[in-house]
Structures are given as C-alpha cells and as structure tokens.
Design a protein around this motif. Structure first.
Motif, PDB file in Angstrom:
ATOM      1  N   GLY A 455      10.326  -1.714   4.218  1.00 43.68           N
ATOM      2  CA  GLY A 455       9.096  -1.925   3.312  1.00 43.68           C
ATOM      3  C   GLY A 455       8.125  -2.419   4.115  1.00 43.68           C
ATOM      4  O   GLY A 455       7.935  -2.004   5.133  1.00 43.68           O
ATOM      5  N   ARG A 456       7.366  -3.414   3.805  1.00 43.07           N
ATOM      6  CA  ARG A 456       6.279  -3.785   4.392  1.00 43.07           C
ATOM      7  C   ARG A 456       6.180  -5.430   4.469  1.00 43.07           C
ATOM      8  O   ARG A 456       4.882  -5.800   4.821  1.00 43.07           O
ATOM      9  N   ARG A 457       7.249  -6.221   3.962  1.00 41.65           N
ATOM     10  CA  ARG A 457       6.839  -7.457   3.873  1.00 41.65           C
ATOM     11  C   ARG A 457       7.538  -8.217   4.824  1.00 41.65           C
ATOM     12  O   ARG A 457       6.971  -9.027   5.778  1.00 41.65           O
ATOM     13  N   GLU A 524      11.219  -5.121   5.566  1.00 42.12           N
ATOM     14  CA  GLU A 524      11.922  -4.770   4.295  1.00 42.12           C
ATOM     15  C   GLU A 524      11.134  -5.118   3.101  1.00 42.12           C
ATOM     16  O   GLU A 524      10.082  -5.791   3.200  1.00 42.12           O
ATOM     17  N   SER A 525      11.657  -4.669   1.971  1.00 38.11           N
ATOM     18  CA  SER A 525      10.909  -4.912   0.800  1.00 38.11           C
ATOM     19  C   SER A 525      11.862  -6.057  -0.100  1.00 38.11           C
ATOM     20  O   SER A 525      12.971  -5.859   0.112  1.00 38.11           O
ATOM     21  N   ASN A 526      11.301  -6.580  -1.193  1.00 36.03           N
ATOM     22  CA  ASN A 526      12.085  -7.631  -1.899  1.00 36.03           C
ATOM     23  C   ASN A 526      11.796  -7.189  -3.441  1.00 36.03           C
ATOM     24  O   ASN A 526      10.879  -6.451  -3.893  1.00 36.03           O
ATOM     25  N   ALA A 558       2.955  -6.082  -4.618  1.00 29.68           N
ATOM     26  CA  ALA A 558       4.066  -5.045  -4.302  1.00 29.68           C
ATOM     27  C   ALA A 558       3.887  -3.760  -3.873  1.00 29.68           C
ATOM     28  O   ALA A 558       4.401  -2.932  -3.049  1.00 29.68           O
ATOM     29  N   ARG A 561       2.963  -3.916  -0.292  1.00 27.05           N
ATOM     30  CA  ARG A 561       3.997  -4.269   0.712  1.00 27.05           C
ATOM     31  C   ARG A 561       5.320  -3.517   0.299  1.00 27.05           C
ATOM     32  O   ARG A 561       6.099  -3.724   0.895  1.00 27.05           O
ATOM     33  N   ARG A 562       5.416  -2.551  -0.478  1.00 29.48           N
ATOM     34  CA  ARG A 562       6.659  -2.054  -1.111  1.00 29.48           C
ATOM     35  C   ARG A 562       7.815  -2.682  -1.628  1.00 29.48           C
ATOM     36  O   ARG A 562       8.784  -2.472  -1.706  1.00 29.48           O
ATOM     37  N   ASP A 563       7.341  -3.901  -2.300  1.00 28.80           N
ATOM     38  CA  ASP A 563       8.119  -4.544  -2.941  1.00 28.80           C
ATOM     39  C   ASP A 563       8.525  -3.917  -4.504  1.00 28.80           C
ATOM     40  O   ASP A 563       7.686  -2.868  -4.678  1.00 28.80           O
ATOM     41  N   SER A 583       8.062   0.056  -8.560  1.00 31.35           N
ATOM     42  CA  SER A 583       6.821  -0.039  -7.542  1.00 31.35           C
ATOM     43  C   SER A 583       5.399   0.770  -8.041  1.00 31.35           C
ATOM     44  O   SER A 583       4.476   0.787  -7.490  1.00 31.35           O
ATOM     45  N   ARG A 624      18.760  -5.622  -1.125  1.00 28.60           N
ATOM     46  CA  ARG A 624      17.492  -6.107  -1.491  1.00 28.60           C
ATOM     47  C   ARG A 624      17.502  -7.580  -1.868  1.00 28.60           C
ATOM     48  O   ARG A 624      18.227  -7.781  -2.943  1.00 28.60           O
TER      49      ARG A 624
END
Length: 723
Positions: A455-457, A524-526, A558, A561-563, A583, A624
């Motif tokens: 992800g992006r977070r 990673e994403s959450n 999200a 950040r791809r959450d 998402s 996740r």
C-alpha cells in the motif's frame, strides 16, 4: 491464435474513435477505458494491433529504433544510417498486473553473467513497447512501484536502469492504454492525468444490439479463421485509412482562432494544468486528419474535448467523471455552413465512426443496424457523461458538500428532522442526514515495520519495493521476501566456495544453498472499520452528518494510501454491513448518501456484525492490520439482556486483540458512562463527546494508526460467538 477483428466490434463508437485517434497521433498520450466487466475493453485493445500500419525499425535492434531518427544512446548502437531498415508489425505489448519491476524495466542477463562472466542487459517490456502500445489490463490494480516506473517512462520517453551492476538508458516512447473496472478501485491522479483520452463504456440495452454481439462472438468461437477472413477487407481498409491520416497529420492547420477556442473550453471546465489544452489540440488535429479536413474545425474540437476533458475535471475521487456537453456546445458555437459531402470522397469510408456527426455505426453486418452501442463489440447506452442517478445529488449540488466539520454544539445545527422535513422529536423514525465535505488527511504512518499487503501508508516487508537485504532461499514462496533472486548476494554466497568446489576457470559453480532472495521494504495498507450507532437514542442527525464527513475523509485518505475502509451501522432490531471493506470511493459515497438513522439501539448486534466483518477479512487477508472505531453513547436497548450481550461480544473482540477506539456520543448534564464501560470491555481508547466532530474522528483514527505497534501480531484463530 486469431485475435477478434477490431472492425467486427459492434458499436462502442467513442472507444473506437479514441483508439483510432491515438493510433493516428501517438503524441496524444494513450487511452483509459473505464467500464463494467464484459464490455469488450480488452477485446478492442487487442484488436487494435491488427489495424496498425507496419513500422520501419533498425535491423537487429532490440529496442525498435526508428531508422530515420535512431536513438544515439541506444544500448545496441551506434546504428549504421546506411543500413537497410527492416519492417515489423506495430506492437501492442501487454503488461500483466503481477509483473515484477525487473520484467518491466529490464535486468541483468543471468545467462551471460553466470555463464560467461559478462555484464549484459536484458531488455524489459518497456523496450519491447518502444514506438508501440503498452497495454495494462486492470490498470487500477497495478502495484504502486510499477505505476511510478510508467510515470517516469511516460514523462521522459526513456527508461533508465541503475541496478545489479547495470547502467543503461534507452528510448521508451510508449502509448499507454489501460482498462479498468471502477468497482475495483480508482486510479492514482498522477497516472490518470497521463492518459490523453478517457472513455466510459457500458453494455447495450437494446435486444437487437445484444443479439448481434452474441451472434458474432459465437461465429468467431466456432471458426476463428473464417471469421477473421470475413472481416479482412474491413481491416485492410481501416489500416489504410489510419496510414493516410498519419501522412496528413503534419499538413493539418490549427488556426489561432481554433487554438484560442480550445483554451476557452479548457478554462471553462476548470481543468488543472495545461496538459488538457495540449492533448485537446493534438486530438483535434488527429480528428481533422482522420476526417480528411485540411484545418481543425469546431467539430474536431468537440470530438476531442469529449474524450480529453472528462477525466481531468475530477477535483477529488468523489466527483463523478463526465462532461456537460451542453456547456461544451455553448462555448463552441456553430460551424459555418458547409457544402454537401462528396459521396466519392475516399476519405469518408464508414469505418470507424465519427460520433460527432450523428452517423450510424461503422460495422453493419448481416443486416444488423450498427448505430446501436454494443460490445465485443459493445458500447454505451445510458445516462450522458456527467449525469447523476435519479434522486442523488450531483457533484455540484451544494447540499452534497455542506461541511459540518466544525459543528460541535447542537446550537450550530437545525433541529432533528429538519433536513428531511420530519417533525422535531421523531427520533424513532428512520431519516437521513447529508454528509459534510471531505478534507485532506495528514500523512501519518504506523510505527515500526509491518508485514501487510502493499500500500502507501505504513512501512512493511512486502514482495515489492526496494531491496534492503537478502535471505537464504528456503525453497518455498515466502511472502515476506521479494520475487526472483538477489543476484549480488547469490554470487557473494557462492564465491567463498569456489575453490572447494574445484573451480579453476570458466563459469561460476553454483549450489542450491547459494541462492538468496531479496528482502524488500515497501508500504502496507490497513483496514479501518467504523461501527456507527444509527439509532435515535441521541442527536442522530448531527452525529451522522459528522460521521459521514469523517468516513468520506477516511475514504479519500484510503484512496490515496491504498487502505481499506468499511462501515457497519446498527439501529432498530439489527445491524448491517453497509459498506464492506473497500477502496472504491465512488461506491462508498453512493452508499453513504442513503444511510438512514433512527429507532432502538442494538449495540450487541452492531459489535457482532463488526466482528464478523473483521473475521472474514482476516481469513481473506490475514496480514492486514485492522482498526475498529465504535461511535456510540453506549446504550443498548434492543432485545433482552442487551447490555450483557454487548459486553460478551466486546470481550470476544478484546480476546481477538482487535485495536479499537470508542467515541462517546452521550450528551446532556446527566451521563451514564456506558460508552466508557464499553471501552474497558473492548480494551479500547475512550474519547469524550467533545471529540465527535468529523475532523476529530479522522484524527483519532490516524493517531491510533501511529500508536499501533509496527510488528505484526499473529491473530488468534477466529472462533464463533455465543450470545
């Protein structure tokens, strides 16, 4: 293998025109095709290769250099300008969603390195697609590090590789064509803007068009060779017309008056930057060349604007894509009257269509009318671009963007029920509340390094990203390590054993124990799951307005950040997973618009539904990290022993070690403190009513993400709940 002919696709006029214009003028920058599944998106792109003219290349060049303007820095150069050029079919290179970065940009040639000790570069997909089309199916699911590579190549027209002892830069002039299903998530704004044109496609609704689609599909599957031969003349005519349009492209004039009109159109639609102006101008010139006109007209600008502007009007993911064509017509005005068309003009064949002139579709076969949209061919037959569903506010409706982020006092808002016309005090009746405007979230990350999905977070050890080390190959697919081999580490591991293995000269002697795989650090994403009390036990309308705004903000974050974000609501006698973890912000915004509130408070059912949703996601994606946000006053009034049952479910969530936050919505002078007791049972952080404002809710979620330990905890085995 016989590819379905491009000229056999029924309807899809806008899609056919966008692809043809890109073929005529690659400088337009490619096409993004959005649509539901089964609308011939991939079929049209793959069929385009059959109608592209052949291209001249330098003989033996792996990078497809143009003999007339060879790349002086080509790794296979320098090229002899006097050498006889070769020809090849135009290439449509497909980039799989699961491709590795080495496969895309190229890497060290292992055969040359290990077999002969020579450092040699093995070109990737960007080299293969040079001067051609790079096709990405499901482009919205592409990994972020690959998106970055494509952005660099599209912006610079070159691919630079600096890795594993290789330093190479080669030409990568690609035309990017992507397809996507919006239900599976949106595209990053940076990549969205790189697509010159965008088209929305949908399945036809007319039975005749659908029948013709099925008829042609069955005929192709029964005898592909005969079907392709049947449309060979149409393919040849279309290929010739594209070649003629390319040759006329440099001769088409763009008068200053038309260029000013293009600028007026782009300014009127308030698009960001100047790329829209440039793309619209190029597309209008290509459309004029396609139509055989010596100069750009208003009709060309209209056709170009309909394809180049809709996806650039989106200020944020919640804005519906589309274009107000009435405004476009008002700005463009009318073309001067022209004489009747010459029926003998060879520049006006029926393939493919020009949607600006109202003519029938291009592919009439077996007596079937092709002025209807279709797929595989299919096309669009639905609301005009930019229209909204019946009863739903449009993107420009002020009511849809009313902000309540700062409303923390009931005096700031009208009485309960005022928004829907319901009488004050009708808390037991289901009503709806408008959502406030979303806002930009702060860039915060979880501490430490996790092991979640890319992800992006938060920082995490993933299968993608930058190599930070190497580990021994254990002979199994370890998801915490990157794909492929870590070549330098493998060579270093083997080097110390060469004398013992009897190597005196020649290739490196390798053993399985020498193999090393990269350990890659990425992001990673959450998963953020909100469990919201939608009952009438408190000032529900004010709470729901704030919560809706917070959810929209979390969805926006999200998206960036791809959450994943989900929503559970409970009221009346039960609970509902209103928004499964997703998402896709477009779908989420539509679900939130109709979210109702009122009735009794089934707190236990709400927590149980949230637990079930988290358990399902844990089984589906065990790595996740989730965060449960419960928005309630703690009351439980539905069913016998409601409070005790809520406590049992809360204790089970605590056993499963689900990180939680309870936002206490209880108001008034006399407070029971039920939400605080619920927070104790959940092992959650408890926040007071003063933190209910939408911006505060989002801050709580982000702050809790920071406090979440970075190291992944192994989840307990999911067990069923006993009420």
């Amino acid at each position: 293998m016989h590819v379905y002919p491009f000229s056999a696709i029924v309807g899809s006029d806008d899609l056919a025109l966008a692809l043809v214009l890109t073929a005529v003028s690659p400088g337009i920058g490619g096409v993004l095709i959005r649509g539901e599944k089964g609308t011939a998106k991939s079929t049209a792109v793959r069929g385009l290769a059959g109608v592209l003219p052949r291209q001249a290349v330098v003989a033996g060049c792996r990078f497809g250099c143009d003999p007339a303007a060879a790349d002086p820095a080509c790794p296979d150069g320098p090229h002899d300008a006097a050498a006889e050029p070769a020809t090849r079919p135009a290439r449509v290179v497909e980039l799989p969603v699961g491709a590795t970065e080495d496969r895309v940009v190229g890497s060290l040639d292992l055969r040359q390195a290990l077999g002969h000790g020579v450092t040699a570069f093995e070109p990737g997909l960007l080299a293969a697609a040079n001067r051609g089309i790079l096709y990405v199916d499901e482009v919205n699911l592409l990994q972020d590090h690959l998106v970055d590579v494509l952005l660099d190549a599209a912006a610079m027209g070159r691919c630079t590789v600096e890795r594993d002892g290789v330093s190479v830069s080669h030409q990568a002039r690609i035309v990017l064509v992507g397809t996507m299903n919006p239900e599976e998530g949106e595209l990053r704004p940076q990549l969205l803007d790189r697509f010159g044109l965008a088209v929305d496609v949908a399945a036809p609704r007319e039975p005749a068009a659908r029948a013709e689609v099925v008829r042609r599909r069955l005929a192709h599957d029964a005898d592909p060779g005969a079907f392709v031969s049947r449309f060979a003349p149409d393919e040849d005519a279309l290929r010739s017309r594209i070649a003629e349009a390319r040759s006329r492209l440099s001769e088409v004039a763009l008068p200053d008056s038309m260029l000013t009109l293009i600028a007026e159109v782009c300014a009127a639609f308030e698009v960001d930057g100047l790329r829209a102006d440039i793309v619209t101008a190029r597309a209008a010139i290509a459309h004029a060349a396609w139509a055989g006109r010596p100069a750009v007209t208003r009709a060309d600008i209209r056709a170009a604007g309909r394809l180049a502007l809709p996806h650039r009007r989106r200020r944020n993911p919640f804005d519906a894509p589309g274009l107000d064509e009435d405004l476009l017509d008002e700005i463009l005005g009318e073309d001067p009257p022209a004489g009747p068309p010459d029926p003998t003009d060879p520049t006006d064949p029926p393939d493919p269509p020009d949607p600006t002139d109202g003519s029938s579709g291009p592919h009439r076969q077996d007596g079937a009318s092709s002025d209807r949209p279709g797929q595989d061919g299919t096309g669009t037959d639905g609301p005009e671009p930019g229209s909204t569903e019946s009863g739903s506010p449009g993107p420009d409706d002020p009511a849809a963007h009313r902000s309540v982020a700062g409303a923390t006092d009931s005096r700031d808002l009208p009485e309960e029920g005022a928004a829907t016309g319901a009488p004050p005090g009708s808390a037991g009746r289901p009503t709806t509340a408008a959502a406030g405007s979303p806002y930009r979230a702060r860039v915060l990350t979880a501490k430490g390094v996790g092991h979640g999905e890319s992800g992006r977070r938060s920082r995490a050890i993933t299968s993608t990203g930058h190599a930070i080390g190497a580990t021994a190959d254990r002979g199994s697919a370890d998801r915490s390590t990157g794909r492929g081999l870590h070549l330098p580490a493998t060579i270093r591991a083997a080097a110390r054993h060469q004398q013992r293995r009897g190597r005196t000269d020649g290739p490196l002697v390798l053993d399985v124990s020498d193999l090393r795989r990269p350990v890659r650090q990425g992001r990673e994403s959450n998963l953020v799951l909100l469990c919201v009390d939608a009952s009438g036990s408190m000032a529900a309308r004010r709470r729901m307005e704030a919560v809706k705004a917070a959810i929209l903000s979390l969805l926006l974050d999200a998206y960036q950040r791809r959450d994943k974000v989900g929503l559970v609501t409970f009221r009346g006698a039960g609970a509902e997973l209103v928004l499964p973890p997703t998402s896709s912000v477009d779908i989420a915004a539509r679900r939130l618009a109709d979210l109702a509130h009122g009735g009794r408070t089934p707190l236990a059912e709400g927590l149980l539904t949230a637990y079930s949703a988290l358990r399902t996601e844990r089984i589906r994606d065990p790595r996740r990290r989730p965060l449960l946000v419960v928005v309630t006053d703690g009351r439980a009034t539905a069913g016998p022993d409601a409070v005790a049952r809520a406590g049992v479910v809360a204790a089970r969530l605590r056993e499963e070690r689900v990180d939680s936050v309870v936002i206490d919505c209880e108001t008034g002078r006399f407070r029971l403190g039920l939400a605080a007791a619920l927070a104790v049972r959940l092992g959650a952080e408890h926040l007071s009513v003063g933190d209910v404002a939408a911006d505060t809710i989002a801050d709580v979620v982000r702050d809790q993400s920071i406090r979440t330990p970075g190291a992944r905890r192994e989840p307990a085995h999911p067990r069923g709940l006993v009420a």
